[in-house]
Design a protein around this motif. Structure first.
Motif, PDB file in Angstrom:
ATOM      1  N   ARG A  99      52.724  41.727  48.133  1.00  0.00           N
ATOM      2  CA  ARG A  99      52.076  42.582  47.135  1.00  0.00           C
ATOM      3  C   ARG A  99      53.157  43.306  46.349  1.00  0.00           C
TER       4      ARG A  99
ATOM      5  N   ASP B  81      49.812  39.858  43.443  1.00  0.00           N
ATOM      6  CA  ASP B  81      49.660  39.644  44.878  1.00  0.00           C
ATOM      7  C   ASP B  81      49.690  38.143  45.145  1.00  0.00           C
TER       8      ASP B  81
ATOM      9  N   LEU C 184      41.678  37.165  54.277  1.00  0.00           N
ATOM     10  CA  LEU C 184      42.367  37.868  53.194  1.00  0.00           C
ATOM     11  C   LEU C 184      41.491  37.911  51.954  1.00  0.00           C
TER      12      LEU C 184
ATOM     13  N   SER D  16      44.541  43.404  50.348  1.00  0.00           N
ATOM     14  CA  SER D  16      45.415  42.256  50.609  1.00  0.00           C
ATOM     15  C   SER D  16      45.682  41.409  49.368  1.00  0.00           C
ATOM     16  N   LEU D  17      44.665  40.822  48.773  1.00  0.00           N
ATOM     17  CA  LEU D  17      44.855  39.880  47.675  1.00  0.00           C
ATOM     18  C   LEU D  17      43.843  40.190  46.578  1.00  0.00           C
TER      19      LEU D  17
ATOM     20  N   ALA E 115      49.273  35.203  48.653  1.00  0.00           N
ATOM     21  CA  ALA E 115      48.988  35.065  50.082  1.00  0.00           C
ATOM     22  C   ALA E 115      48.652  33.621  50.419  1.00  0.00           C
TER      23      ALA E 115
ATOM     24  N   PHE F 223      49.201  33.891  58.475  1.00  0.00           N
ATOM     25  CA  PHE F 223      49.117  34.256  57.069  1.00  0.00           C
ATOM     26  C   PHE F 223      50.390  34.974  56.659  1.00  0.00           C
TER      27      PHE F 223
ATOM     28  N   SER G  95      52.483  39.802  57.462  1.00  0.00           N
ATOM     29  CA  SER G  95      52.335  38.495  58.071  1.00  0.00           C
ATOM     30  C   SER G  95      51.620  38.646  59.409  1.00  0.00           C
TER      31      SER G  95
ATOM     32  N   ASN H 177      51.337  37.655  53.176  1.00  0.00           N
ATOM     33  CA  ASN H 177      50.734  38.361  52.047  1.00  0.00           C
ATOM     34  C   ASN H 177      51.829  39.199  51.395  1.00  0.00           C
TER      35      ASN H 177
ATOM     36  N   LEU I 124      51.009  29.315  48.347  1.00  0.00           N
ATOM     37  CA  LEU I 124      50.351  30.590  48.087  1.00  0.00           C
ATOM     38  C   LEU I 124      49.230  30.507  47.067  1.00  0.00           C
TER      39      LEU I 124
END
Length: 171
Positions: free
Chosen positions: A96, A114, A66, A71-72, A116, A92, A34, A94, A128
């Motif tokens: 995972r 994932d 991101l 990350s994503l 985010a 943000f 975050s 995120n 998200l």
């Protein structure tokens, strides 16, 4: 003093990762990340007493973006970004997750999910975007070499629906 665009902000990021052995050669990886950045420049007052937006900015290089292997997955590198002037805040979260399963020798494979968000003037653990897929990971003495294929679970019109990643050392 020269005319310019003042810069004054603070930025905080946190990250917690956990690799949990489940059973023989099978492990679960989970991560939550975050961040929060706030423009600290002073509000300006108009002669009529009304207040303008904040007068400064957060440099683009310090704003969050991101997407990609770090990350994503399912999104292009830094696809989730909004390179606009931040007058208030940007934040943000995120998440995972990945399960690593043995394939052969030092080669492992695993599904991942994932999630985010990236928001201005708001913070939420929800709202998200999601990416899922499958990856192959070769363990070396200095870290993993990865080949991941991810796709968006909620693609929007005009977006690419998937992405392929090659990375070293990122899980």
């Amino acid at each position: 003093a020269g005319a310019g665009f003042p810069v004054g902000y603070y930025r905080v990021q946190i990250r917690a990762d956990e690799l949990i052995p489940l059973w023989k050669d099978v492990s679960f990886y989970g991560s939550i990340r975050s961040g929060f950045v706030r423009n600290n420049e002073q509000l300006t007052n108009n002669p009529d007493g009304s207040v303008n937006q904040r007068s400064g900015s957060v440099p683009l290089i310090k704003q969050f973006a991101l997407g990609g292997a770090g990350s994503l997955r399912g999104f292009q590198e830094q696809e989730m970004n909004d390179p606009t002037v931040i007058h208030g805040t940007q934040s943000f979260v995120n998440y995972r997750t990945q399960i690593d399963l043995p394939f052969t020798g030092s080669l492992r494979f695993g599904p991942f999910l994932d999630a985010a968000n990236l928001q201005h003037d708001n913070f939420s653990f929800g709202n998200l975007r999601y990416g899922a897929g499958l990856g192959f990971h070769y363990q070396t003495p200095v870290g993993p070499v990865n080949l991941d294929y991810g796709f968006k679970l909620d693609p929007r019109p005009g977006e690419d629906t998937s992405a392929l990643y090659f990375s070293i050392g990122i899980i």
